[in-house]
Design a protein around this motif. Structure first.
Motif, mmCIF file in Angstrom:
data_model
loop_
_atom_site.group_PDB
_atom_site.id
_atom_site.type_symbol
_atom_site.label_atom_id
_atom_site.label_comp_id
_atom_site.label_asym_id
_atom_site.label_seq_id
_atom_site.Cartn_x
_atom_site.Cartn_y
_atom_site.Cartn_z
ATOM 1 N N GLU A 66 -0.689 78.840 80.637
ATOM 2 C CA GLU A 66 -1.606 77.828 80.240
ATOM 3 C C GLU A 66 -0.621 76.548 80.018
ATOM 4 O OE1 GLU A 66 -5.849 76.739 80.656
ATOM 5 O OE2 GLU A 66 -5.914 77.638 78.762
ATOM 6 N N VAL A 67 -1.115 75.573 78.835
ATOM 7 C CA VAL A 67 -0.575 74.777 78.484
ATOM 8 C C VAL A 67 -1.463 73.233 78.551
ATOM 9 C CG1 VAL A 67 1.401 73.262 77.998
ATOM 10 C CG2 VAL A 67 1.995 75.325 78.418
ATOM 11 N N GLN A 68 -1.860 72.929 78.086
ATOM 12 C CA GLN A 68 -2.616 71.688 77.604
ATOM 13 C C GLN A 68 -1.717 70.728 76.716
ATOM 14 O OE1 GLN A 68 -5.966 73.969 76.934
ATOM 15 N NE2 GLN A 68 -6.851 73.177 78.759
ATOM 16 N N LEU A 69 -2.760 69.332 76.735
ATOM 17 C CA LEU A 69 -2.050 68.482 76.111
ATOM 18 C C LEU A 69 -3.850 68.185 75.099
ATOM 19 C CD1 LEU A 69 -1.027 65.642 74.726
ATOM 20 C CD2 LEU A 69 -1.568 64.422 76.552
ATOM 21 N N THR A 70 -3.229 68.235 73.738
ATOM 22 C CA THR A 70 -4.565 67.405 73.007
ATOM 23 C C THR A 70 -4.661 66.778 71.883
ATOM 24 O OG1 THR A 70 -6.554 68.980 71.463
ATOM 25 C CG2 THR A 70 -4.644 69.746 71.626
ATOM 26 N N GLY A 71 -5.172 66.714 71.040
ATOM 27 C CA GLY A 71 -5.268 65.853 70.264
ATOM 28 C C GLY A 71 -6.879 64.481 69.890
ATOM 29 N N GLY A 72 -7.290 64.575 69.348
ATOM 30 C CA GLY A 72 -7.857 63.545 68.830
ATOM 31 C C GLY A 72 -7.675 61.907 69.598
ATOM 32 N N PRO A 73 -6.866 61.405 68.409
ATOM 33 C CA PRO A 73 -6.062 59.591 68.933
ATOM 34 C C PRO A 73 -5.676 59.841 70.406
ATOM 35 C CG PRO A 73 -5.866 60.373 66.812
ATOM 36 C CD PRO A 73 -6.132 61.714 67.717
ATOM 37 N N MET A 74 -5.090 61.307 71.100
ATOM 38 C CA MET A 74 -4.278 60.916 72.089
ATOM 39 C C MET A 74 -5.184 60.358 73.161
ATOM 40 S SD MET A 74 -1.342 61.032 73.541
ATOM 41 C CE MET A 74 -1.861 59.394 74.840
ATOM 42 N N LEU A 75 -6.294 61.648 73.602
ATOM 43 C CA LEU A 75 -7.932 62.366 74.023
ATOM 44 C C LEU A 75 -8.628 60.512 74.231
ATOM 45 C CD1 LEU A 75 -8.363 65.829 73.654
ATOM 46 C CD2 LEU A 75 -6.762 64.533 75.139
ATOM 47 N N LEU A 76 -8.302 60.311 72.762
ATOM 48 C CA LEU A 76 -9.014 59.103 72.938
ATOM 49 C C LEU A 76 -8.757 58.177 73.953
ATOM 50 C CD1 LEU A 76 -11.975 57.694 71.387
ATOM 51 C CD2 LEU A 76 -10.726 57.023 69.686
ATOM 52 N N ALA A 77 -7.260 57.101 73.278
ATOM 53 C CA ALA A 77 -6.729 56.640 74.447
ATOM 54 C C ALA A 77 -6.409 56.713 75.744
ATOM 55 C CB ALA A 77 -4.577 56.642 73.707
ATOM 56 N N LEU A 78 -6.765 58.658 76.136
ATOM 57 C CA LEU A 78 -6.811 58.623 78.080
ATOM 58 C C LEU A 78 -8.460 58.769 78.143
ATOM 59 C CD1 LEU A 78 -3.935 61.093 77.683
ATOM 60 C CD2 LEU A 78 -3.396 58.806 78.719
ATOM 61 N N ILE A 104 -5.941 67.979 78.690
ATOM 62 C CA ILE A 104 -5.486 67.946 79.638
ATOM 63 C C ILE A 104 -3.830 69.055 80.252
ATOM 64 C CG2 ILE A 104 -4.172 66.226 81.228
ATOM 65 C CD1 ILE A 104 -5.265 64.373 79.371
ATOM 66 N N PRO A 105 -4.924 69.413 81.087
ATOM 67 C CA PRO A 105 -3.784 70.842 81.945
ATOM 68 C C PRO A 105 -1.876 69.419 82.591
ATOM 69 C CG PRO A 105 -5.227 70.334 83.632
ATOM 70 C CD PRO A 105 -5.374 69.607 81.941
ATOM 71 N N PHE A 106 -1.474 70.429 81.447
ATOM 72 C CA PHE A 106 -0.031 70.903 82.546
ATOM 73 C C PHE A 106 0.248 70.737 83.866
ATOM 74 C CE2 PHE A 106 0.963 69.295 77.718
ATOM 75 C CZ PHE A 106 2.286 68.787 78.155
ATOM 76 N N LYS A 107 0.908 70.525 83.785
ATOM 77 C CA LYS A 107 2.081 71.401 85.620
ATOM 78 C C LYS A 107 2.575 72.320 85.794
ATOM 79 C CE LYS A 107 3.187 67.837 88.798
ATOM 80 N NZ LYS A 107 3.769 67.113 89.942
ATOM 81 N N LYS A 108 3.432 73.059 85.870
ATOM 82 C CA LYS A 108 4.407 74.289 85.878
ATOM 83 C C LYS A 108 5.291 73.781 87.083
ATOM 84 C CE LYS A 108 5.885 78.979 84.357
ATOM 85 N NZ LYS A 108 5.635 79.973 84.512
#
Length: 396
Positions: free
Chosen positions: A71-83, A89-93
């Protein structure tokens, strides 16, 4: 013994957006404003894929080769706030090795993000733009607009940043501070000085690296929106941030460091205005706490202040002498209490409490909520450019 190293080129080389769109993303050639725009399909140096990649429609693609990851996910407060995302948010393989994620469009700015790989938070291993003021570090995403932003290196006269190493008798060791001198600095002229403080865990260099304070000042001065000034960026970490006595000890120590080491050092080595009217103290988060709980007690040193994303829920007690000084509006030339729109209802309640106490005691101040960020550098760059620097030492 003092050691001084000019850093106007060196700082730009280290960590931030310094790459030419005419060549390739993250090329580390020029101080570029769109480092993640891919024009040559070349991997960043040492990377095995291009990540992140930003298109002109402000869509962002992240990539990661991790064949054994589950499993790979995107995180980080500023990034998630912008989105406008409330959770990672999960990646896809895409195949046996490559994970991808495309998001956006994202408003132009600089964002902090991290990956979560099988539950472990890490930096993007293919992104050469990194930061280090917390662990495990973080990656930086630059979403470009149609041209250089207010925090970018534009084609204007540039000031100089120098790194100084000095011995502190207060803290019993070698310490550092960074000094920005404006374009055309004239040693025969005396300049006002802004002492600009960082937050918890940050280094003296972070206001230049993540905050772009030097480029912001260059651009404002070139636009005629700020007076030429010296900006001093000291290390305001005076005791381990995790020390159980941090709150008890830090304010007294930092005031002593300011009075006995930092201000005398700057006045000795630069042409400065040495009255309170020529000095300002400002900081973000913990640095804003230092501004309030130390600076407000040092009206013999400073007459202007900036509390960025900071304050005290018990300001009535913490700053009683300041609030109840009958001559306070004569002693203070400018006082900013500012924060980002994304933090008002959480950590920003401290700034609200400070603002309301100042209001109650009729202390003149500038309360400002703006930008699209929260408790992050998007907010602090915004406050520096749009509020703090333009209002310091301006004729009323």
């Amino acid at each position: 013994m003092m050691k001084s190293l000019p850093l106007h080129l060196f700082l730009g080389f280290l960590f931030l957006t310094r790459f030419p769109s005419a060549q390739a993303q993250q090329a580390h050639v020029n101080l570029d404003w769109n480092p993640h725009k891919n024009t040559q399909n070349l991997n960043p140096f040492g990377a095995n894929v291009i990540s992140p990649e930003v298109s002109d429609d402000r869509m962002v693609t992240f990539r990661l080769k991790a064949p054994r990851a589950q499993e790979v996910q995107l995180t980080g407060g500023p990034m998630l706030l912008a989105l406008k995302a409330s959770k990672p948010i999960p990646f896809k393989k895409d195949n046996d090795t490559l994970w991808t994620l495309t998001v956006g469009p994202v408003k132009p700015d600089i964002y902090v993000y991290k990956f979560i790989i099988d539950g472990v938070t890490v930096v993007d291993p293919n992104n050469t733009l990194t930061g280090f003021s917390d662990q495990p570090g973080y990656s930086q995403l630059v979403v470009h607009g149609d041209g250089p932003a207010y925090y970018d290196a534009r084609q204007v006269p540039h000031g100089t940043i120098s790194r100084h190493t000095y011995h502190s008798d207060v803290l019993k060791g070698e310490r550092e501070l960074y000094v920005y001198t404006p374009p055309g600095y004239n040693p025969k002229k005396k300049y006002p000085v802004l002492y600009l403080l960082g937050g918890s865990g940050e280094l003296a260099s972070t206001w230049s690296l993540d905050g772009r304070a030097n480029f912001i000042a260059d651009n404002l001065i070139a636009e005629g929106k700020a007076v030429p000034m010296i900006i001093v960026m000291p290390n305001n970490q005076v005791i381990h941030r995790s020390d159980p006595k941090h709150t008890e000890l830090t304010f007294k120590l930092f005031e002593e460091e300011l009075r006995k080491q930092i201000v005398p050092f700057v006045d000795k080595n630069y042409r400065t205005q040495t009255t309170p009217k020529g000095r300002a103290l400002a900081g973000l988060s913990m640095g804003g706490r230092h501004t309030q709980l130390v600076g407000f007690n040092c009206l013999d040193l400073f007459s202007s202040f900036g509390c960025l994303s900071s304050g005290d829920l018990n300001t009535e007690q913490a700053s009683a002498s300041f609030l109840n000084d009958p001559d306070i509006n004569k002693k203070v030339d400018y006082l900013l209490v500012g924060q980002g729109t994304g933090e008002v209802a959480t950590i920003g309640l401290r700034a609200v409490a400070l603002h309301e106490a100042l209001q109650k005691h009729n202390v003149k101040h500038d309360y400002y909520v703006g930008g699209d960020g929260a408790h992050d550098w998007a907010t602090w760059r915004h406050l520096l450019y749009y509020r703090l620097l333009p209002n310091l030492w301006r004729k009323k």
